[in-house]
Write an enzyme that holds these catalytic residues in place. Structure first.
Site, short mmCIF file in Angstrom:
data_model
loop_
_atom_site.label_atom_id
_atom_site.label_comp_id
_atom_site.label_asym_id
_atom_site.label_seq_id
_atom_site.Cartn_x
_atom_site.Cartn_y
_atom_site.Cartn_z
N GLN A 1 14.59 6.31 -27.27
CA GLN A 1 14.14 7.78 -27.72
C GLN A 1 13.40 7.68 -28.89
O GLN A 1 13.96 7.22 -29.97
CB GLN A 1 15.45 8.68 -27.80
CG GLN A 1 15.42 9.98 -27.81
CD GLN A 1 14.51 10.84 -26.65
OE1 GLN A 1 14.82 10.42 -25.51
NE2 GLN A 1 13.87 11.83 -26.96
N LYS B 1 19.47 12.97 -20.01
CA LYS B 1 18.80 11.88 -19.34
C LYS B 1 19.95 11.05 -18.61
O LYS B 1 20.03 10.73 -17.45
CB LYS B 1 18.01 11.05 -20.15
CG LYS B 1 16.67 11.80 -20.38
CD LYS B 1 15.71 11.00 -21.51
CE LYS B 1 14.74 11.81 -22.09
NZ LYS B 1 13.89 11.25 -23.20
N ASP C 1 9.07 4.44 -19.71
CA ASP C 1 8.62 5.34 -20.34
C ASP C 1 7.17 5.33 -20.13
O ASP C 1 6.25 6.32 -20.37
CB ASP C 1 8.69 5.30 -21.79
CG ASP C 1 9.88 6.34 -22.25
OD1 ASP C 1 9.91 7.48 -21.66
OD2 ASP C 1 10.62 5.96 -23.31
N1 GUN Z 1 10.78 11.74 -27.21
C1 GUN Z 1 10.03 12.97 -26.86
N2 GUN Z 1 9.54 12.43 -25.39
C2 GUN Z 1 9.75 11.10 -25.31
C3 GUN Z 1 9.68 10.51 -23.98
O1 GUN Z 1 9.14 11.01 -23.19
N3 GUN Z 1 10.27 9.03 -24.13
C4 GUN Z 1 10.90 8.83 -25.23
N4 GUN Z 1 11.57 7.62 -25.25
N5 GUN Z 1 10.95 9.66 -26.38
C5 GUN Z 1 10.57 10.87 -26.20
#
Ligand code: GUN
Length: 299
Positions: free
Chosen positions: A97, A53, A120
C-alpha cells in the site's frame, strides 16, 4: 437526463465472475488464489483501504494475507518481506500500500515485487507492456482498468473519433488511463497543474477523466454537453451541516453542476472506488490462472 454510472453494480458483477473463476480453479486444481497486502505505518485512510481489500479477497474465496509493519520499519525489512512473498507459491498477488513512510524508497520496494505477482501493475515491465499495447500480457493498474470498464459500458469498446482529456499525470492513474484510452482508439490529451486554460481544454472532451485529488475542482461549465465524466477523486471534506466534526466524501468533480451538462457521470462514492477493489481481485485471479497454466479470464 444524465446517466449516473453505477460503479457499485459494475463492481458486483466483476466480483461474481471472480468468485466463480476462483471456485473453479480450486475445484479443478486445488489451488486458491492468494493475495498478500502489505502496509507500513498507521495512516488511517490506508488502513481502511487495506482492510477492505483483505476482506474482499476473503469474500472471493482467496487466501488473504495482511502484513502490517510498524512506521519505524526499515527499507530492508520491507524488501525482505517482499522477497519472501515473491518466493511463496501460495501467493499470486502482492500489493504494497502506498504511500510508504518518507524514509523508505517506494520505487525500490515496488520494483522488487515479482512482475508476475504485480497485481497493482506498477512494475516497469507491466508499465512497458501497457505502453506498448500488450494489454493482455500486462497487469493494468486497478483504478484506470476499472474506469475503462465504466467507459466501455457507456460508449462501447471502440472510441474511434472520440476525444478524451485525462486530468492528472500520476503513474498510478493518469498515465495508465491515457494509455488505455489510446489503445481503445480515443484521441487523448493528458492535462495537469501546468496546463493553461484547463476549463477550455476540458470542454473539448467527449470523455473527461478527473484524477487530480482536489475536491470538486471540475465545475459544471468545464463539461462538454453529453460528455462521459469519470471522477477518480476521493476527497474527505468537512461537513458541518451533518453535525460538529462530521465529514463527507466528494470527488474531483462538482457532481451536481457537472451532471447538468454530462451525458453520463460517475458518483462519489459509488463510482470508480468499488471498481478499484474489484479489479484488484480480478488481477489476482488472473495471476493465479496464469501460474496454473490455465485459460485466463478477461474483465
Ligand atoms: N494507494 C492509493 N492507491 C493505491 C493503489 O492503487 N495501489 C497501492 N498499492 N497503493 C495505493
Amino acid at each position: 437526463m444524465v446517466r449516473r454510472i453505477d460503479g457499485k453494480a459494475a463492481a458486483a458483477t466483476i466480483i461474481e465472475r471472480v468468485k466463480a473463476e476462483s471456485a473453479q480453479l480450486l475445484a479443478e486444481t486445488g489451488t486458491r488464489p492468494g493475495l498478500a497486502v502489505v502496509i507500513v505505518g498507521e495512516d488511517p485512510a490506508s488502513q481502511v483501504y487495506v482492510a477492505s481489500k483483505a476482506r474482499m479477497a476473503e469474500d472471493c474465496g482467496f487466501r488473504s494475507v495482511k502484513h502490517v509493519l510498524p512506521e519505524t520499519a526499515g527499507e530492508d525489512e520491507v524488501l525482505d518481506l517482499v522477497r519472501d512473498l515473491n518466493a511463496d507459491p501460495a501467493i499470486h498477488g502482492i500489493l504494497v500500500q502506498l504511500p510508504l513512510p518518507a524514509s523508505i524508497d517506494s520505487t525500490r520496494i515496488v520494483q522488487s515485487i515479482a512482475v508476475e505477482k504485480d497485481v497493482d501493475g506498477f512494475h516497469l515491465l507491466n508499465v512497458g507492456r501497457l505502453g506498448s499495447g500488450d494489454i493482455a500480457a500486462a497487469f493494468v493498474p486497478c483504478t484506470p482498468a476499472g474506469s475503462m470498464i465504466l467507459i466501455r459500458e457507456v460508449l462501447g469498446d471502440d472510441l474511434s473519433g472520440k476525444t478524451a482529456v485525462v486530468l492528472g499525470r500520476s503513474n498510478i492513474v493518469g498515465k495508465p488511463m491515457a494509455q488505455l484510452l489510446l489503445a481503445a482508439n480515443a484521441t487523448v490529451t493528458i492535462a495537469h497543474s501546468r496546463t493553461s486554460d484547463l476549463p477550455a481544454l476540458c470542454r473539448t472532451a467527449d470523455i473527461l477523466v478527473a484524477a487530480v485529488g482536489r475536491s470538486e475542482m471540475v465545475r459544471g461549465d468545464w463539461v462538454k454537453p453529453g460528455a462521459v465524466v469519470i471522477d477518480v477523486g476521493i476527497n474527505r471534506i468537512d461537513a458541518p451541516e451533518r453535525g460538529p466534526g462530521q465529514s463527507r466524501l466528494v470527488g474531483d468533480v462538482a457532481y451536481a453542476e457537472a451532471a447538468e451538462h454530462a451525458g453520463a457521470i460517475t458518483p462519489v462514492p459509488g463510482g470508480v472506488g468499488p471498481m478499484t477493489i474489484a479489479l484488484l481481485m480480478a488481477n489476482t485471479v488472473v495471476s493465479a490462472c496464469r501460474t496454473m497454466g490455465r485459460a485466463v479470464p478477461t474483465f
